[in-house]
Design a protein around this motif. Structure first.
Motif, PDB file in Angstrom:
ATOM      1  N   PHE A 104      90.338  67.067  10.465  1.00 15.41           N
ATOM      2  CA  PHE A 104      89.094  66.841  10.424  1.00 15.41           C
ATOM      3  C   PHE A 104      88.262  65.738   9.935  1.00 15.41           C
ATOM      4  CE2 PHE A 104      86.407  67.600   6.491  1.00 15.41           C
ATOM      5  CZ  PHE A 104      85.269  68.221   7.048  1.00 15.41           C
ATOM      6  N   LEU A 105      89.496  65.308   9.313  1.00 17.60           N
ATOM      7  CA  LEU A 105      88.756  63.559   8.159  1.00 17.60           C
ATOM      8  C   LEU A 105      88.542  62.454   9.547  1.00 17.60           C
ATOM      9  CD1 LEU A 105      89.561  61.837   6.598  1.00 17.60           C
ATOM     10  CD2 LEU A 105      91.484  61.146   6.769  1.00 17.60           C
ATOM     11  N   SER A 106      89.343  63.103  10.974  1.00 20.16           N
ATOM     12  CA  SER A 106      88.813  62.404  11.952  1.00 20.16           C
ATOM     13  C   SER A 106      86.778  62.461  12.827  1.00 20.16           C
ATOM     14  CB  SER A 106      89.543  62.161  13.325  1.00 20.16           C
ATOM     15  OG  SER A 106      89.181  63.165  13.733  1.00 20.16           O
ATOM     16  N   ARG A 107      86.566  63.299  11.955  1.00 14.65           N
ATOM     17  CA  ARG A 107      85.378  63.878  12.349  1.00 14.65           C
ATOM     18  C   ARG A 107      84.793  63.654  11.553  1.00 14.65           C
ATOM     19  NH1 ARG A 107      86.241  64.735  17.485  1.00 14.65           N
ATOM     20  NH2 ARG A 107      87.882  66.320  18.233  1.00 14.65           N
ATOM     21  N   HIS A 108      85.092  63.940   9.688  1.00  9.74           N
ATOM     22  CA  HIS A 108      83.923  63.382   8.781  1.00  9.74           C
ATOM     23  C   HIS A 108      84.126  62.230   8.234  1.00  9.74           C
ATOM     24  CE1 HIS A 108      83.594  64.435   5.084  1.00  9.74           C
ATOM     25  NE2 HIS A 108      83.262  63.315   4.307  1.00  9.74           N
TER      26      HIS A 108
ATOM     27  N   CYS B  93      72.639  60.630  -4.752  1.00  8.72           N
ATOM     28  CA  CYS B  93      72.207  61.966  -4.149  1.00  8.72           C
ATOM     29  C   CYS B  93      73.753  62.588  -3.273  1.00  8.72           C
ATOM     30  CB  CYS B  93      71.164  62.062  -3.476  1.00  8.72           C
ATOM     31  SG  CYS B  93      69.463  61.688  -4.347  1.00  8.72           S
ATOM     32  N   THR B  94      74.261  62.020  -2.882  1.00  3.52           N
ATOM     33  CA  THR B  94      76.030  61.099  -1.971  1.00  3.52           C
ATOM     34  C   THR B  94      75.182  61.886  -0.473  1.00  3.52           C
ATOM     35  OG1 THR B  94      76.780  61.353  -3.417  1.00  3.52           O
ATOM     36  CG2 THR B  94      78.087  62.517  -1.872  1.00  3.52           C
ATOM     37  N   MET B  95      74.210  62.006   0.045  1.00  3.77           N
ATOM     38  CA  MET B  95      74.497  63.472   1.428  1.00  3.77           C
ATOM     39  C   MET B  95      75.440  62.696   2.919  1.00  3.77           C
ATOM     40  SD  MET B  95      70.632  64.268   0.483  1.00  3.77           S
ATOM     41  CE  MET B  95      70.559  64.990   1.855  1.00  3.77           C
ATOM     42  N   LYS B  96      75.787  63.715   2.402  1.00  2.00           N
ATOM     43  CA  LYS B  96      77.080  63.323   3.278  1.00  2.00           C
ATOM     44  C   LYS B  96      77.473  64.415   4.562  1.00  2.00           C
ATOM     45  CE  LYS B  96      80.435  63.114   0.612  1.00  2.00           C
ATOM     46  NZ  LYS B  96      82.152  63.092   0.117  1.00  2.00           N
ATOM     47  N   LEU B  97      78.419  64.116   5.339  1.00  2.45           N
ATOM     48  CA  LEU B  97      78.344  65.998   6.638  1.00  2.45           C
ATOM     49  C   LEU B  97      78.140  66.940   5.631  1.00  2.45           C
ATOM     50  CD1 LEU B  97      78.611  66.651   9.503  1.00  2.45           C
ATOM     51  CD2 LEU B  97      81.298  66.106   9.035  1.00  2.45           C
ATOM     52  N   ASN B  98      77.771  67.441   6.273  1.00  2.38           N
ATOM     53  CA  ASN B  98      78.081  69.077   6.198  1.00  2.38           C
ATOM     54  C   ASN B  98      78.005  70.250   6.488  1.00  2.38           C
ATOM     55  OD1 ASN B  98      74.678  68.608   4.309  1.00  2.38           O
ATOM     56  ND2 ASN B  98      76.662  68.586   3.317  1.00  2.38           N
ATOM     57  N   ALA B  99      80.030  70.273   7.470  1.00 11.31           N
ATOM     58  CA  ALA B  99      80.246  70.176   8.228  1.00 11.31           C
ATOM     59  C   ALA B  99      80.131  71.780   9.179  1.00 11.31           C
ATOM     60  CB  ALA B  99      81.846  69.905   8.458  1.00 11.31           C
TER      61      ALA B  99
END
Length: 945
Positions: free
Chosen positions: A6-10, A508-514
Motif C-alpha cells: 500500500f505504501l508504494s501506492r500511497h 489542510c493536508t489534502m492527501k490521497l483518500n485511498a
C-alpha cells in the motif's frame, strides 16, 4: 519497496525521483533531511508499535471479517437515528465518488460551483421544511446544533436582558437525552444556567433568554406549543425547536408557530445511521440572526461578467476571522452529507417525500391500533412515527423475545418501550413487531392486512401542515435515475477536486483518500447499525474502535483517546473542556487563562472562547517562532490563573520550533497544561509525538493526517488524546458507557462519526509502523523539494535553523502586492488547473503550500512551474509590459465563455489567458471572478428557479 505494498501506492515520488529530489535539495539521504528538519531532542527513540503493514487485499479481508461481527437487526429505537434508504444513484455518484468527496471547503468559489449549488439546494430544502427564511450549509449533529442555537440566542439577548444578567435557558424534559447533555456541556463553560422541566408548568422571568422544545418530542408525542410560545414571546425570550425533517412533511412547521430557530438532523433524508454518523445537523432561523448564525451560508451573487454565481456568504462571521471574539468555533461541518440529503429531496420531490412520510405514519397508526388490542397502553394522542407503550409484562420479557427475532426496541423502563417506524418498515415488519408483542403478552397473534384501508393519523388543524414545500423546479426535475445521474455529473465536473489535480492547501493536508480505505463505509454491516444497540450487536465496530484508539494512543504518545469529537474544531473545544474539568475537579476553578500564539489558526481562540477561557495572545519573533520572553512573562504574570497554552506543532509558520521543550516546561512550571493542536501532525507521525514532547492534550484531524476526505467541507473527525492524569475527564455519554467518569458529552453519538473510522483504521493498518513513518518523511521531502524549487522566485518567509521547512511553506507575496494581490494569484492558478494554496494565512499577503506525501513529482513540478510563470506575469505588470488593470492575473480566472466569445478586447492573447503552460487536461472554471460584496449586499440564500 514491494510493488504491491500500500505504501508504494500511497507515496507520490518513485525511488529514482526521490534520489533526484534529494540531490536538488542538497542532501545525500532522506534521513539527513529529516535530521536537518526536526530537532534531535524531540525525536522518538523507538519506532511505533503499530505492527507490519497489511496489503490492500489483506486489509479488506480483515475489515470484512470485523464487519460481519456486527449484527443487523430490525431496529426501532429511534431517538434521532432511523433506518433509511439511500438512493443508489446518490450512493454511487456522491458518497462513492472522489469527484465529490475529495474536494475542499469552497473558499475558492470559481472552482466550486457544483457543490455550492448542491449546498444551496440543501439550504432551500431545510428552509422549506422548517418555514424559516435562512438556513446554513450544515452543522455536525442535532445535539451540537441545539447547543449552537442556545449560544446564538445568548449572544443576541436584548439590551435589557443583558443588563438584567439573563442567563437562564429552559429545556423541556422531553428532548432527547443526548441533546440535553451536550447542551449542558456547552452551557456550563459559558455560565448559562439550563433549567430542565415540564413546559406546561414553566413560568418565564426576566432571567430567561430562551427555551427549547422537541417536536415531536423524544417519546414521539406531537404537541401544540402555541400557548407556551406566546408566553415566551411576551417575555422577550427566544424559542428553539428541535424537529424531525420527515415529520415536517405532515406537521405544521415550527417557523409557522413562532420558532426563532429550528435544528435537527437530516439523517432521515437518505443518510445511513453508521453507528452514530456522519449525519448533518441542520440549522434554520429568522433573518434577524444572519450575522450571528454559526456555520457557513451559501449565497447567490454575480461574477465579473454579470453571470449568476454561488459563493459562501457573510464570511466575516467565521471563526478564522473573528478569532477570540467569535460566537462559534464551527469550521469543518458536514457538507458531503448535506449534499446527499439535499439530493435525496431533489430525487424524491415534494410528492415523494410526502408519500414516504404518510407511509411511515400509516404503519405507525396501524400499530397503535393493534397493540392496544393485545393489552398494551399507548400514551401519545398525536404522533408521527413513534409510539410510547406501557407493557402488561416486564420489558425484559419483551427484550428477550424481540432479540431472539432480531428486533430492537427502545427500552425506557421496566414497564415502557418505544417503537419508532421508518421508511424501510414494511407491513411484514409491522406484523413481526406485533408477533413479538403478542407472544410477550400471551396473546394470539393475528396478522394485519392493510389493503388500502390504512390511513394516516388525523391531526388537528393546529398540528397539520397546509403550507407547500419543495415546489422549486430543482425538486421537480430529476426524478428518473438518468436525469439525476446526469445532473450530479454536471455539478461534479464544475469543481476541481483531488481526482483532477493537486490541492496544495497549507495546514489542510489534502492527501490521497485511498479507495481501499473508503470501500467499507458503503457496507450495510457498518452503515445499518444504530448507535444505541446492545454492544453484542456491534462487536465488529467496538473491536475496530478499540484497535484504533490503541493505535492513535501509540502514535500520539498518550494514555487514552476519545473519538467522540466530530471535527477538528470540536476536538479543540473538547480538549479545552477536558482541561477545564481537570482544574475544576482539583478545586482550581480560577484557572481559566489560555495563552495562544498570534500565528494560531482562528479556531484556537474561538474554541477557547467557547470553553469560557480568557485568551492572552503571545507574540511571534521575526523568524516566526514563539517569542519565549513574551511567553515566559505572560505565563508568570498569570501563573495563579493559568490553565493552558494552545500550540500548533510544527507551527502554523511551517517550521519545527527548536525551543518546544522549553516552551512546555515554562507552562508546566507555572501550573498550566499544554494543549497541542494536531493540525500539523502529518509532520510528526513516527518521528516525534505530542506525548513524547510532554504535552497533556492534543486533538487530531483524521480528515488531514489520517486520510479521511474533506468532503467539500466535512464531515471530519477530531479525536483527542490525553495523558494519564486526564483520563477521567474524557468525553462521556448519557446512554452508552464511554469515556471518563468525570467527563462531559460533546456530541450526540458515543463514538462520534463512527462510519468514517474504517478509513483511518485502514490507513494505519495498511501502512504499519514503517509506512506511517515513511509517509511523514515524504511529506517533509516533498515540501522541501518545492521550497528549493521556489525559493529563488518567492521569498520563503520562515525556515528552521538549518534552512528547512516542515511539511509546508509560506511564500511571501507582499513585495509585489502593488502590482498583484495574493488573492488574484489564487484566481490565476485556476487557469493553470490548480486549486490555490492557503491564501493570506497565517500571514497577510502570503500563500501557504502543503504538497503532502501523496503527490507525484510531476504534479509538484507542474505547480512549481505555474507559480514561477505567474511570478513572471507579475513582473510584466511591474515593468509596465502588461497593463496594471487589464492583465491575465487581474482578469483571472478565464472561463470558456469568455475565451471563446466572438469579441476579445484584452491586451493579451486568448491562448495566454487559458493555456499559459502546456497541460493535457485543461480545467475550465465555469464562472469568472465572483463579486463577494454584491452577494453580501444582496443576500439570497435559497435556490432560485
Amino acid at each position: 519497496m514491494e510493488i504491491n505494498s500500500f505504501l508504494s501506492r500511497h507515496l507520490g515520488p518513485k525511488a529514482e525521483e526521490t534520489a533526484k529530489m534529494l540531490k536538488i535539495i542538497g542532501v545525500s539521504s532522506l534521513d539527513e533531511l529529516i535530521d536537518q528538519t526536526i530537532p534531535s531532542k524531540i525525536r522518538l527513540k523507538q519506532p511505533l508499535s503499530i505492527g507490519e503493514a497489511m496489503s490492500e487485499h489483506a486489509y479488506l479481508n480483515h475489515i470484512k471479517a470485523l464487519a460481519q461481527k456486527n449484527k443487523i437487526f430490525k431496529t426501532y429505537i429511534g431517538m434521532g437515528y432511523y433506518n433509511t434508504i439511500t438512493p443508489a444513484v446518490i450512493l454511487r455518484n456522491i458518497l462513492e465518488n472522489p469527484g465529490w468527496y475529495t474536494s475542499y471547503t469552497p473558499y475558492q468559489a470559481e472552482i466550486s460551483q457544483g457543490r455550492l449549488e448542491a449546498l444551496l439546494i440543501y439550504q432551500t430544502m431545510i428552509s422549506d421544511m422548517t418555514k424559516l427564511p435562512l438556513a446554513n450549509a450544515s452543522l455536525l449533529d442535532e445535539a451540537t446544533s441545539a447547543a449552537e442555537a442556545m449560544i446564538m440566542f445568548f449572544n443576541t439577548r436584548s439590551r435589557d436582558m443583558q443588563k438584567n444578567g439573563a442567563n437562564q435557558f429552559f429545556v423541556s424534559e422531553n428532548v432527547f437525552p443526548q441533546t440535553l447533555t451536550v447542551m449542558q456541556t456547552r452551557a456550563k463553560a459559558l455560565n448559562i444556567q439550563i433549567i430542565v422541566g415540564k413546559h406546561e408548568e414553566f413560568n418565564f422571568t426576566d432571567k430567561v433568554f430562551g427555551a427549547f422544545l422537541q417536536y415531536p418530542d423524544q417519546w414521539g408525542e406531537v404537541k401544540d406549543y402555541s400557548k407556551f410560545v406566546a408566553k415566551a414571546k411576551a417575555n422577550g425570550s427566544f424559542i428553539l425547536v428541535a424537529s424531525d425533517l420527515m415529520a415536517l412533511a405532515l406537521l405544521t412547521p415550527p417557523g409557522e408557530w413562532g420558532a426563532d430557530c429550528v435544528v435537527g438532523s437530516s439523517q432521515r433524508f437518505g443518510l445511513p445511521m453508521g453507528f452514530g454518523g456522519p449525519t448533518t445537523g441542520f440549522f434554520a432561523c429568522k433573518e434577524d440572526f444572519k450575522r450571528q448564525m454559526p456555520g457557513r451560508i451559501i449565497g447567490i451573487t454575480i461574477d465579473a461578467q454579470g453571470k449568476k454565481a454561488y459563493r459562501m456568504a457573510l464570511q466575516t462571521r467565521e471563526q478564522h476571522i473573528k478569532r477570540e471574539k467569535a460566537t462559534s468555533n464551527i469550521c469543518t461541518a458536514s457538507a458531503l452529507m448535506a449534499i446527499m440529503s439535499g439530493m435525496y429531496a431533489a430525487y424524491h420531490g415534494q410528492k415523494g417525500i410526502a408519500n414516504i412520510a404518510m407511509r411511515i405514519n400509516r404503519i405507525t397508526a396501524v400499530l397503535n391500533q393493534e397493540i392496544q388490542k393485545l393489552g398494551y397502553k399507548q400514551f401519545n394522542t398525536y404522533f408521527f412515527d413513534t409510539l410510547c407503550i406501557q407493557s402488561p409484562v416486564k420489558t425484559d420479557v419483551i427484550r428477550k423475545i424481540a432479540e431472539d427475532n432480531q428486533i430492537n426496541f427502545r427500552y425506557i423502563c421496566d414497564e415502557c418501550i418505544g417503537i419508532s417506524i421508518d421508511e424501510t418498515t414494511t407491513l411484514n415488519d409491522a406484523n413481526n413487531i406485533l408477533k413479538v408483542l403478542a407472544q410477550a403478552a400471551g396473546k394470539t397473534f393475528t396478522p394485519i392486512a392493510c389493503s388500502g384501508n390504512c390511513k394516516t393519523l388525523d391531526f388537528p388543524a393546529a398540528l397539520k401542515r397546509t403550507s407547500p414545500y419543495l415546489t422549486q423546479n430543482i425538486f421537480n426535475s430529476y426524478h428518473s435515475e438518468t436525469e439525476m445521474m446526469r445532473y450530479l455529473k454536471k455539478l461534479e465536473v464544475k469543481d476541481l477536486s483531488l481526482n483532477r489535480a493537486m490541492i496544495p492547501l497549507g495546514s489542510c493536508t489534502m492527501k490521497l483518500n485511498a479507495a481501499a480505505e473508503m470501500l467499507p463505509i458503503s457496507w450495510p454491516e457498518f452503515g445499518a447499525i444504530h448507535p444505541f444497540v446492545p454492544s453484542n450487536q456491534a462487536e465488529g465496530y467496538l473491536e475496530m474502535i478499540h484497535n484504533l484508539e490503541k493505535d492513535l494512543a501509540n502514535i500520539t504518545g498518550f494514555a487514552g483517546i476519545s473519538l467522540q469529537p466530530q471535527s477538528g474544531a470540536s476536538g479543540e473545544h473538547t480538549g479545552l473542556i477536558v482541561i477545564r474539568n481537570y482544574f475544576i475537579d482539583k478545586g482550581e476553578t480560577h484557572r481559566n487563562v489560555c495563552l495562544i500564539p498570534s500565528s494560531a489558526h482562528g479556531t484556537n481562540p474561538a474554541s477557547a472562547a467557547m470553553a469560557g477561557m480568557k485568551i492572552i495572545v503571545i507574540k511571534a519573533t521575526d523568524s516566526g517562532e514563539i517569542d519565549i520572553d513574551d511567553l515566559k512573562a505572560k505565563a508568570e504574570e498569570n501563573k495563579n490563573n493559568l490553565a493552558c497554552l494552545m500550540i500548533t506543532y510544527p507551527s502554523t509558520h511551517g517550521v519545527f520550533e527548536e525551543e518546544i521543550l522549553h516552551i512546555i516546561d515554562i507552562i508546566h512550571a507555572n501550573g498550566g497544561l499544554v494543549y497541542m493542536d494536531g493540525a500539523n501532525m502529518n509532520a510528526q507521525v513516527g518521528l516525534t509525538s505530542p506525548g513524547h514532547m510532554g504535552a497533556d492534550v492534543c486533538h487530531l484531524n483524521l480528515h488531514k493526517t489520517f486520510a479521511m476526505p474533506h468532503g467539500g467541507g466535512g464531515p471530519g473527525v477530531g479525536p483527542i488524546g490525553v495523558s494519564q492524569k486526564m483520563l477521567d475527564f474524557l468525553p462521556s455519554h448519557p446512554i452508552v458507557n464511554v469515556g471518563g467518569n468525570k467527563g462531559d458529552a460533546v456530541s450526540a453519538a458515543p463514538y462520534g462519526y463512527s462510519l468514517l473510522l474504517p478509513i483511518t483504521y485502514g490507513y494505519i493498518k495498511m501502512l504499519g509502523t514503517q509506512g506511517l513513518t515513511d509517509a511523514t518523511k515524504y511529506a517533509i521531502l516533498n515540501a522541501n523539494y518545492m521550497m528549493t524549487r521556489l525559493k529563488n522566485t518567492y521569498k520563503i518567509l520562515y525556515t528552521g535553523s538549518k534552512g528547512r521547512v516542515a511539511h509546508e511553506m509560506i511564500l511571501d507575496c507582499n513585495s509585489f502586492s502593488l502590482s498583484a494581490q495574493v488573492g488574484d494569484l489564487a484566481k490565476r492558478l485556476m487557469d493553470y488547473g490548480f486549486h490555490a494554496p492557503t491564501v493570506a494565512f497565517p500571514v497577510h499577503g502570503t500563500l501557504m503550500v502543503e504538497p503532502t506525501e501523496s503527490e507525484p513529482l510531476s504534479e509538484m513540478d507542474r505547480l512549481c512551474d505555474a507559480l514561477i510563470q505567474i511570478r513572471k506575469e507579475v513582473a510584466q505588470i511591474e515593468t509596465g509590459e502588461a497593463d496594471k488593470d487589464n492583465n491575465p492575473i487581474k482578469n483571472a480566472p478565464h472561463t470558456m465563455d469568455v475565451v471563446c466569445a466572438d469579441h476579445w478586447n484584452r491586451p493579451y492573447s486568448r491562448h495566454q489567458a487559458a493555456f499559459p503552460l502546456p497541460h493535457d487536461d485543461k480545467y475550465w472554471p465555469t464562472v469568472s471572478k465572483v463579486d463577494d460584496a454584491y452577494g453580501d449586499r444582496n443576500l439570497v440564500c435559497l435556490f432560485q428557479d
